[in-house]
Design a protein around this motif. Sequence first.
Motif, mmCIF file in Angstrom:
data_model
loop_
_atom_site.group_PDB
_atom_site.id
_atom_site.type_symbol
_atom_site.label_atom_id
_atom_site.label_comp_id
_atom_site.label_asym_id
_atom_site.label_seq_id
_atom_site.Cartn_x
_atom_site.Cartn_y
_atom_site.Cartn_z
ATOM 1 N N ASP A 68 0.908 -1.196 0.035
ATOM 2 C CA ASP A 68 0.171 0.069 -0.119
ATOM 3 C C ASP A 68 1.037 1.162 0.057
ATOM 4 O O ASP A 68 1.891 1.206 0.879
ATOM 5 N N PHE A 69 0.655 2.080 -0.852
ATOM 6 C CA PHE A 69 1.472 3.219 -1.056
ATOM 7 C C PHE A 69 0.938 4.567 -1.720
ATOM 8 O O PHE A 69 -0.350 4.382 -2.422
ATOM 9 N N ILE A 70 1.649 5.585 -1.748
ATOM 10 C CA ILE A 70 1.241 6.583 -2.602
ATOM 11 C C ILE A 70 2.292 7.113 -3.201
ATOM 12 O O ILE A 70 3.427 7.294 -2.578
ATOM 13 N N LEU A 71 2.430 7.116 -4.476
ATOM 14 C CA LEU A 71 3.634 7.513 -5.299
ATOM 15 C C LEU A 71 3.264 8.711 -6.272
ATOM 16 O O LEU A 71 2.379 8.811 -6.864
ATOM 17 N N GLU A 72 4.541 9.548 -6.146
ATOM 18 C CA GLU A 72 4.287 10.882 -6.872
ATOM 19 C C GLU A 72 5.564 11.209 -7.487
ATOM 20 O O GLU A 72 6.618 10.772 -7.305
ATOM 21 N N PHE A 73 5.423 11.386 -8.814
ATOM 22 C CA PHE A 73 6.626 11.800 -9.771
ATOM 23 C C PHE A 73 6.127 12.821 -10.663
ATOM 24 O O PHE A 73 4.862 12.937 -11.066
ATOM 25 N N GLU A 74 7.117 13.454 -11.403
ATOM 26 C CA GLU A 74 6.917 14.079 -12.653
ATOM 27 C C GLU A 74 7.422 13.487 -13.677
ATOM 28 O O GLU A 74 8.543 12.862 -13.917
ATOM 29 N N PHE A 118 12.089 11.540 -15.820
ATOM 30 C CA PHE A 118 11.361 11.411 -14.440
ATOM 31 C C PHE A 118 12.070 12.324 -13.606
ATOM 32 O O PHE A 118 13.469 12.379 -13.599
ATOM 33 N N ARG A 119 11.377 12.686 -12.627
ATOM 34 C CA ARG A 119 12.025 13.486 -11.463
ATOM 35 C C ARG A 119 11.044 13.592 -10.393
ATOM 36 O O ARG A 119 9.821 13.227 -10.536
ATOM 37 N N ASP A 120 11.594 14.099 -9.390
ATOM 38 C CA ASP A 120 10.828 14.344 -8.109
ATOM 39 C C ASP A 120 10.041 13.174 -7.699
ATOM 40 O O ASP A 120 8.848 13.155 -7.602
ATOM 41 N N ILE A 121 10.700 11.812 -7.556
ATOM 42 C CA ILE A 121 9.874 10.802 -7.475
ATOM 43 C C ILE A 121 9.984 10.367 -5.928
ATOM 44 O O ILE A 121 10.992 10.270 -4.972
ATOM 45 N N THR A 122 8.685 10.384 -5.408
ATOM 46 C CA THR A 122 8.658 10.209 -3.783
ATOM 47 C C THR A 122 7.667 8.839 -3.400
ATOM 48 O O THR A 122 6.595 8.792 -4.355
ATOM 49 N N ILE A 123 7.660 8.290 -2.484
ATOM 50 C CA ILE A 123 6.797 7.303 -2.307
ATOM 51 C C ILE A 123 6.411 7.731 -0.522
ATOM 52 O O ILE A 123 7.315 8.017 0.217
ATOM 53 N N THR A 124 5.242 7.219 -0.261
ATOM 54 C CA THR A 124 4.549 7.175 1.277
ATOM 55 C C THR A 124 4.326 5.642 1.544
ATOM 56 O O THR A 124 3.386 4.986 0.646
ATOM 57 N N GLU A 125 5.185 4.836 1.990
ATOM 58 C CA GLU A 125 4.646 3.460 2.455
ATOM 59 C C GLU A 125 3.731 3.331 3.390
ATOM 60 O O GLU A 125 3.896 3.618 4.484
ATOM 61 N N LEU A 126 2.595 3.280 3.012
ATOM 62 C CA LEU A 126 1.205 3.380 3.935
ATOM 63 C C LEU A 126 1.270 2.237 4.937
ATOM 64 O O LEU A 126 0.742 2.285 6.039
ATOM 65 N N ASP A 127 1.878 1.067 4.546
ATOM 66 C CA ASP A 127 1.991 -0.097 5.418
ATOM 67 C C ASP A 127 3.315 -0.223 6.197
ATOM 68 O O ASP A 127 3.494 -1.115 7.029
ATOM 69 N N HIS A 128 4.078 0.893 6.240
ATOM 70 C CA HIS A 128 5.338 1.005 7.147
ATOM 71 C C HIS A 128 5.418 2.045 7.935
ATOM 72 O O HIS A 128 4.656 3.088 7.780
ATOM 73 N N LYS A 129 5.958 1.801 9.199
ATOM 74 C CA LYS A 129 6.251 2.855 10.062
ATOM 75 C C LYS A 129 7.696 3.218 10.373
ATOM 76 O O LYS A 129 8.418 2.090 10.229
ATOM 77 N N SER A 130 8.029 4.336 10.559
ATOM 78 C CA SER A 130 9.686 4.666 10.920
ATOM 79 C C SER A 130 10.068 4.001 12.148
ATOM 80 O O SER A 130 9.395 3.862 13.275
#
Length: 388
Positions: free
Chosen positions: A79-85, A192-204
């Motif tokens: 589960d994640f949110i992926l953002e990029f250009e 491609f640039r500014d590639i980020t992810i939020t791993e919704l199923d992991h915690k720091s």
Amino acid sequence: MMRSLAPWFLLLLLTPALLAGDKERRAALKPSSGYAMSLFDGKTLHGWKVTGCEAVVENGELLLKSGDGLVRTHAEYGDFILEFEWKPLLDSKWDSGIYIRAAAPSGKSPWPKKYQINLLEGHEGRLLGFDHPNPTELIKKGDWNRFRITVVGDTASMVINGQPAWKVSGLEASHGYIGFQSEVDGGGQFLFRDITITELDHKSLLGENQLEAWEGAGGDPAASWKLADGVLEGTVGKGPWLRSREQFGDFNLRLEYRIGEGKNSGVYIRVPESGNHHGAGAGIEVQLLDDPHPSYAKLKKYQYTGSLYAIAPSQEHVGLPAGEWNTMEIDAHGQHYRVIHNGVTIIAAGPEDYPQLTERNVKGFLGLQNHGGGVAFRRLRIGPSLQE
């Protein structure tokens, strides 16, 4: 069309904690806010595996330069949110794609079978194999475009240049790689640039400047560890190993580590409070080592990086030169273990091949080992096991 989609889009603004709770198999490890990180540092291809094509970094951007192949992440994501250009360099007839929850390519094809989000001119942003409106009217031709892809459970949704585009259900794969398709011969070069992810199923497990998730095992951690700007370094002082404050059973642990020339360290998993990682009733040490160093030329096979120490040897040695950052993923499910090192599975071990695993704990503390400095960690996070 856009107004009718607004209600579900508002749901995407719910906290990642709510999104992560959608799946029962993640219930044991619910992150409070997910784990957000950059997937591309704008300088190197660190964290990416390139197959069948040429990819380079120019002016802070990832360029698919030549060939038919894939640039994929080292890790698989659930589960994640992926953002990029992204931006094509051809004036017309461009073609590429983005893969989500994809398997590695197999057979003669340079690309995975699914799931691909198209970047073919006139079809940009379409998830192949699913019925949804064509979002091409949201695309800025000949310019940079921004995608935001949210995947939770069996559902995926897309936002293009700030506008909701589609939402579909029916994804069968629970996890897989993220990748960029290189199809330069037929579709031209892409940036491609500014590639980020939020791993919704992991915690720091590691803050910027505080060891909130860790404690010194029998002493002050400041004696042999320092943490600054999210990088945890072992120092030369004599002091304790670090023990997690929480115990874990099945899990997926992800981290990056850097080892100095000739240095030695390790990651403890499922150890008792004492840190015991040898014999019955103990946990396990996953070895970290500067493998090529001459002083380690005659070690036993199970003593090299990624090995389950004294049990299962690493099947490949893929560590980067001393002083460089490596990625590592340790997945524990019952008595089965996987270790992925720099995007390569080097351990897939169970009691069928290693009966001594039946003697080891299936729940316990995590630990970080420091043998006199020369080791550093960053980006430590934990989530549910990916093994079914």
